[in-house]
Design a protein around this motif. Structure first.
Motif, PDB file in Angstrom:
ATOM      1  N   PRO A 165     -14.213   4.239   3.277  1.00 39.36           N
ATOM      2  CA  PRO A 165     -15.248   3.829   2.338  1.00 39.36           C
ATOM      3  C   PRO A 165     -14.761   2.655   1.489  1.00 39.36           C
ATOM      4  N   ASP A 166     -15.717   1.940   0.955  1.00 39.76           N
ATOM      5  CA  ASP A 166     -15.388   0.755   0.165  1.00 39.76           C
ATOM      6  C   ASP A 166     -14.885   1.186  -1.208  1.00 39.76           C
ATOM      7  N   ILE A 167     -13.543   1.247  -1.338  1.00 41.04           N
ATOM      8  CA  ILE A 167     -12.983   1.691  -2.619  1.00 41.04           C
ATOM      9  C   ILE A 167     -12.382   0.471  -3.305  1.00 41.04           C
ATOM     10  N   PRO A 168     -12.775   0.296  -4.559  1.00 42.37           N
ATOM     11  CA  PRO A 168     -12.192  -0.853  -5.255  1.00 42.37           C
ATOM     12  C   PRO A 168     -10.684  -0.664  -5.452  1.00 42.37           C
ATOM     13  N   ASP A 169      -9.969  -1.756  -5.467  1.00 42.84           N
ATOM     14  CA  ASP A 169      -8.532  -1.768  -5.760  1.00 42.84           C
ATOM     15  C   ASP A 169      -7.690  -1.059  -4.704  1.00 42.84           C
ATOM     16  N   VAL A 170      -8.170  -0.991  -3.477  1.00 43.14           N
ATOM     17  CA  VAL A 170      -7.337  -0.427  -2.421  1.00 43.14           C
ATOM     18  C   VAL A 170      -7.284  -1.435  -1.279  1.00 43.14           C
ATOM     19  N   LEU A 171      -6.097  -1.690  -0.797  1.00 42.86           N
ATOM     20  CA  LEU A 171      -5.901  -2.706   0.238  1.00 42.86           C
ATOM     21  C   LEU A 171      -5.368  -2.034   1.497  1.00 42.86           C
ATOM     22  N   ILE A 172      -5.946  -2.414   2.647  1.00 44.30           N
ATOM     23  CA  ILE A 172      -5.431  -1.877   3.906  1.00 44.30           C
ATOM     24  C   ILE A 172      -4.256  -2.747   4.352  1.00 44.30           C
ATOM     25  N   GLU A 173      -3.139  -2.111   4.522  1.00 47.73           N
ATOM     26  CA  GLU A 173      -1.951  -2.884   4.886  1.00 47.73           C
ATOM     27  C   GLU A 173      -1.700  -2.841   6.380  1.00 47.73           C
ATOM     28  N   GLN A 174      -1.965  -1.703   6.984  1.00 44.64           N
ATOM     29  CA  GLN A 174      -1.623  -1.570   8.389  1.00 44.64           C
ATOM     30  C   GLN A 174      -2.570  -0.577   9.051  1.00 44.64           C
ATOM     31  N   VAL A 175      -2.941  -0.852  10.300  1.00 46.55           N
ATOM     32  CA  VAL A 175      -3.765   0.088  11.069  1.00 46.55           C
ATOM     33  C   VAL A 175      -3.028   0.394  12.365  1.00 46.55           C
ATOM     34  N   GLU A 176      -2.806   1.665  12.608  1.00 46.68           N
ATOM     35  CA  GLU A 176      -2.083   2.060  13.816  1.00 46.68           C
ATOM     36  C   GLU A 176      -3.037   2.915  14.649  1.00 46.68           C
ATOM     37  N   VAL A 177      -3.295   2.530  15.900  1.00 45.39           N
ATOM     38  CA  VAL A 177      -4.220   3.312  16.722  1.00 45.39           C
ATOM     39  C   VAL A 177      -3.457   3.929  17.884  1.00 45.39           C
ATOM     40  N   ALA A 178      -3.332   5.207  17.873  1.00 50.34           N
ATOM     41  CA  ALA A 178      -2.738   5.938  19.005  1.00 50.34           C
ATOM     42  C   ALA A 178      -3.721   7.068  19.322  1.00 50.34           C
ATOM     43  N   ASP A 179      -3.247   8.294  19.552  1.00 47.96           N
ATOM     44  CA  ASP A 179      -4.161   9.428  19.675  1.00 47.96           C
ATOM     45  C   ASP A 179      -4.952   9.582  18.385  1.00 47.96           C
ATOM     46  N   GLU A 180      -4.230   9.328  17.308  1.00 44.93           N
ATOM     47  CA  GLU A 180      -4.868   9.353  15.984  1.00 44.93           C
ATOM     48  C   GLU A 180      -4.853   7.945  15.415  1.00 44.93           C
ATOM     49  N   ILE A 181      -5.719   7.735  14.434  1.00 48.56           N
ATOM     50  CA  ILE A 181      -5.707   6.438  13.750  1.00 48.56           C
ATOM     51  C   ILE A 181      -5.027   6.639  12.405  1.00 48.56           C
ATOM     52  N   THR A 182      -4.032   5.830  12.135  1.00 41.81           N
ATOM     53  CA  THR A 182      -3.333   5.945  10.855  1.00 41.81           C
ATOM     54  C   THR A 182      -3.504   4.645  10.084  1.00 41.81           C
ATOM     55  N   LEU A 183      -4.009   4.766   8.868  1.00 38.25           N
ATOM     56  CA  LEU A 183      -4.172   3.591   8.012  1.00 38.25           C
ATOM     57  C   LEU A 183      -3.172   3.672   6.876  1.00 38.25           C
ATOM     58  N   THR A 184      -2.471   2.571   6.657  1.00 39.15           N
ATOM     59  CA  THR A 184      -1.575   2.534   5.504  1.00 39.15           C
ATOM     60  C   THR A 184      -2.265   1.710   4.422  1.00 39.15           C
ATOM     61  N   LEU A 185      -2.400   2.300   3.238  1.00 35.83           N
ATOM     62  CA  LEU A 185      -3.134   1.656   2.149  1.00 35.83           C
ATOM     63  C   LEU A 185      -2.233   1.516   0.929  1.00 35.83           C
ATOM     64  N   ARG A 186      -2.682   0.616   0.076  1.00 38.48           N
ATOM     65  CA  ARG A 186      -1.924   0.399  -1.152  1.00 38.48           C
ATOM     66  C   ARG A 186      -2.944   0.140  -2.256  1.00 38.48           C
ATOM     67  N   THR A 187      -2.634   0.674  -3.451  1.00 42.48           N
ATOM     68  CA  THR A 187      -3.532   0.387  -4.576  1.00 42.48           C
ATOM     69  C   THR A 187      -3.156  -0.968  -5.153  1.00 42.48           C
ATOM     70  N   THR A 188      -4.175  -1.680  -5.637  1.00 39.25           N
ATOM     71  CA  THR A 188      -3.903  -3.036  -6.108  1.00 39.25           C
ATOM     72  C   THR A 188      -4.062  -3.210  -7.610  1.00 39.25           C
ATOM     73  N   SER A 189      -4.752  -2.279  -8.260  1.00 38.32           N
ATOM     74  CA  SER A 189      -5.012  -2.523  -9.686  1.00 38.32           C
ATOM     75  C   SER A 189      -3.708  -2.455 -10.474  1.00 38.32           C
ATOM     76  N   PRO A 190      -3.511  -3.377 -11.399  1.00 39.40           N
ATOM     77  CA  PRO A 190      -2.234  -3.424 -12.132  1.00 39.40           C
ATOM     78  C   PRO A 190      -2.126  -2.347 -13.201  1.00 39.40           C
ATOM     79  N   THR A 191      -3.265  -1.756 -13.567  1.00 46.02           N
ATOM     80  CA  THR A 191      -3.209  -0.748 -14.633  1.00 46.02           C
ATOM     81  C   THR A 191      -3.888   0.541 -14.158  1.00 46.02           C
ATOM     82  N   ALA A 192      -3.657   1.623 -14.946  1.00 42.92           N
ATOM     83  CA  ALA A 192      -4.329   2.891 -14.670  1.00 42.92           C
ATOM     84  C   ALA A 192      -4.530   3.631 -15.969  1.00 42.92           C
ATOM     85  N   CYS A 193      -5.526   4.550 -15.977  1.00 39.85           N
ATOM     86  CA  CYS A 193      -5.826   5.313 -17.191  1.00 39.85           C
ATOM     87  C   CYS A 193      -5.119   6.661 -17.162  1.00 39.85           C
TER      88      CYS A 193
END
Ligand SMILES: [Zn+2]
Length: 589
Positions: free
Chosen positions: A5-33
């Motif tokens: 889903p379109d989530i703000p402040d999340v970046l897809i870094e890597q997509v691995e497709v084998a039997d399963e699909i693995t997505l590596t994500l990273r948060t981008t916002s510099p701050t948090a509450c």
């Protein structure tokens, strides 16, 4: 390709497709509450990776690995010194699955149950065990129920003869709005106290519900349910009809047995028989065979001889005898065998010719001579001497129709059970088949009581169907005047609950919609293999009710829009106009 889903402040870094699909994500916002105090922080303490299961893509399971940061809370007084960044759009804290995956599993669980849900999920590449699904279902909030004005209450079996629950339906929509764990006055009245907008309640004839509604919703008008009302009346009528049919059957039996004997003794073993006789014999044998086969079939269905007897129009004793023989008895000409009466026949014959015809007198004489057989055998023998003079003495007038009834075709009434006969009384005449109408006609002729009963039932059903409650008093009077004992308990019941019965006979509401919903509830309960807890059952019933309601509303809206579109295409453009239309409809309704 949109996989996540379109989530703000999340970046897809890597997509691995084998039997399963693995997505590596990273948060981008510099701050948090900080979740405790709400202070925004930018001081990163550390990073860690969180693994989440997500909805499958093209049949492949999807795993998200997200790098999440921990922050220092800036507020010195905050009890939480360090907090992890939350991703509220994607997942709940500490969850192992994304929100949308949890929602999908929960919907599956609500629709088909824990184990079935897990099975369906696994076929579609979704991971989730039965327990996970049930846990998610239990966390699901109860759907909001509409503010119903007109409701019906009925009980449903939790465990037969031990535990019952209560189902409450909105009668205008015909859908469940609540489920109660029992049917006690306390529980039901508490529900009504919490729902003061209810002003009409349809219920069965039970005094428990009556007092619960009186206690919890004194403002509401009670309506005795039509189905239960008619069912109670049918129970009374069934007793009366069972008695009448029983009498008829006994009379028919007594009549049928004797002419048969007469027939045998009149044509004593004439060999060779004529062709016509042979045909009659064969037809009778075939009829008996068919009856025997019917008995066997009914027995295979698990019926006892007592239940089979009324259906085949035979006495229970005969049914039992045939079943224990495992065959039909020989129905051809009587075979010669020695009888106890044989040695005394000459004596009887001589007495007969001397003019002695008094049965009991002859009986005493035979006894004195040592006869040990039955009076019936003696009677039969005397019959053969003079069938017209001796045996017809008692039954002369009725012997002709009886004989045709017994040898040609069975009296159709004798194939009726009391239940079936009652059914003939309670169905609309136009729904009856021709032979059923004929049975009904014969049945009504059976006795004046049966005819009187038929008229009382007819009038009552007319009141129920046409809602002419003003005739109730006249009807009760007619029952009193008929002196039919079978109606007494019904009349007492009606008089005790007269307001509600009268309401039923004047208002259009009935527990009809509850019947289907109770069946649906039972289906859901059984699909959980008896392991259903009340909370789960309630959630599933109300969830499905809500889905049905949404579907109905959507359909109604679509139809309204189509009609509106066809008739007044311009008006629908304006918001205010459509509001007016809605209020207009609710006013009319
Ligand atoms: Zn804080």
């Amino acid at each position: 390709m949109i996989i996540i889903p379109d989530i703000p402040d999340v970046l897809i870094e890597q997509v691995e497709v084998a039997d399963e699909i693995t997505l590596t994500l990273r948060t981008t916002s510099p701050t948090a509450c900080c979740p405790s105090c709400g202070t925004t922080s930018s001081r990163v303490q550390s990073r860690y990776s969180r693994t989440l299961r997500d909805l499958p893509a093209s049949g492949h399971a999807v795993t998200l690995i997200i790098e999440v940061r921990r922050f220092f809370c800036k507020k010195s007084t905050c009890p939480r010194k360090i907090f992890a960044q939350q991703l509220p759009e994607l997942c709940r804290p500490h969850a192992q699955r994304t929100k949308r995956l949890q929602e999908a599993l929960c919907r599956l669980g609500l629709a088909v149950g824990g184990q079935a849900g897990a099975d369906v999920a696994s076929e579609h590449g979704i991971s989730g065990s039965r327990d996970t699904i049930l846990r998610l279902v239990r966390q699901h909030p109860l759907p909001d129920s509409p503010k119903s004005r007109i409701v019906g209450v009925d009980d449903w079996v939790w465990k037969r003869r031990q535990r019952y629950g209560t189902l409450i339906c909105d009668l205008e929509q015909g859908l469940p709005i609540d489920l109660l764990p029992d049917r006690s006055v306390e529980t039901v009245s508490t529900w009504f106290k919490a729902h003061p907008h209810v002003n009409i309640v349809s219920r069965d004839g039970s005094s428990e519900y009556a007092s619960a509604i009186k206690k919890g919703a004194p403002q509401a008008r009670q309506v005795s349910d039509r189905w239960h009302l008619v069912k109670n009346l049918a129970a009374c009528v069934s007793v009366l009809l069972a008695q009448s049919l029983g009498k008829l059957r006994r009379a028919e039996q007594a009549a049928a047995n004797i002419p048969e004997e007469e027939q045998h003794s009149r044509q004593p073993h004439s060999h060779p028989r004529t062709r016509a006789e042979k045909l009659t014999q064969q037809a009778r044998q075939a009829e008996r065979m068919a009856r025997y086969e019917q008995i066997m079939a009914l027995q295979k269905q698990g019926l006892k001889s007592a239940d089979i007897a009324p259906q085949v129009g035979m006495p229970e004793r005969t049914v039992r005898e045939w079943l224990s023989r495992g065959d039909i008895p020989y129905s051809g000409p009587r075979q010669e065998r020695a009888r106890l009466i044989d040695p005394y026949k000459t004596y009887l014959l001589s007495r007969w010719h001397q003019g002695y015809r008094n049965g009991p007198q002859l009986e005493r004489e035979l006894k004195a001579k040592g006869y040990r057989g039955s009076p019936r055998a003696r009677y039969r023998y005397l019959q053969t001497l003079d069938p017209s003079g001796f045996s017809a003495r008692k039954r002369s007038s009725a012997s002709v129709p009886r004989q045709t009834a017994s040898s040609m075709q069975p009296n159709p009434l004798l194939t009726l059970s009391a239940q079936q006969a009652t059914w003939l009384f309670f169905r609309r005449p136009e729904d009856l088949k021709e032979e059923e109408l004929e049975s009904l006609r014969l049945l009504r002729q059976a006795s004046p009581q049966v005819e009187a009963t038929y008229h009382l039932v007819e009038t009552f059903l007319h009141m129920v169907r046409e809602r002419t409650g003003e005739q109730l008093d006249a009807w009760l009077g007619a029952v009193q005047a008929s002196h039919l004992q079978a109606f007494q308990s019904f009349v007492t019941g009606v008089q005790q609950d007269k307001d509600a019965v009268l309401a039923r006979l004047t208002l259009p509401w009935s527990n009809g919609p509850l019947e289907g919903n109770v069946n649906r509830l039972k289906l859901i309960k059984r699909s959980m293999y008896g392991r259903a807890e009340f909370d789960l059952l309630k959630l599933r019933v109300l969830y499905q009710s809500k889905k049905n309601r949404d579907r109905k509303n959507k359909k109604k809206n679509n139809q309204a829009q189509q009609v509106g579109h066809l008739k007044k295409p311009k008006i629908m453009k304006s918001g205010t106009n459509s509001q007016h239309t809605t209020t207009g409809i609710s006013k009319v309704a």
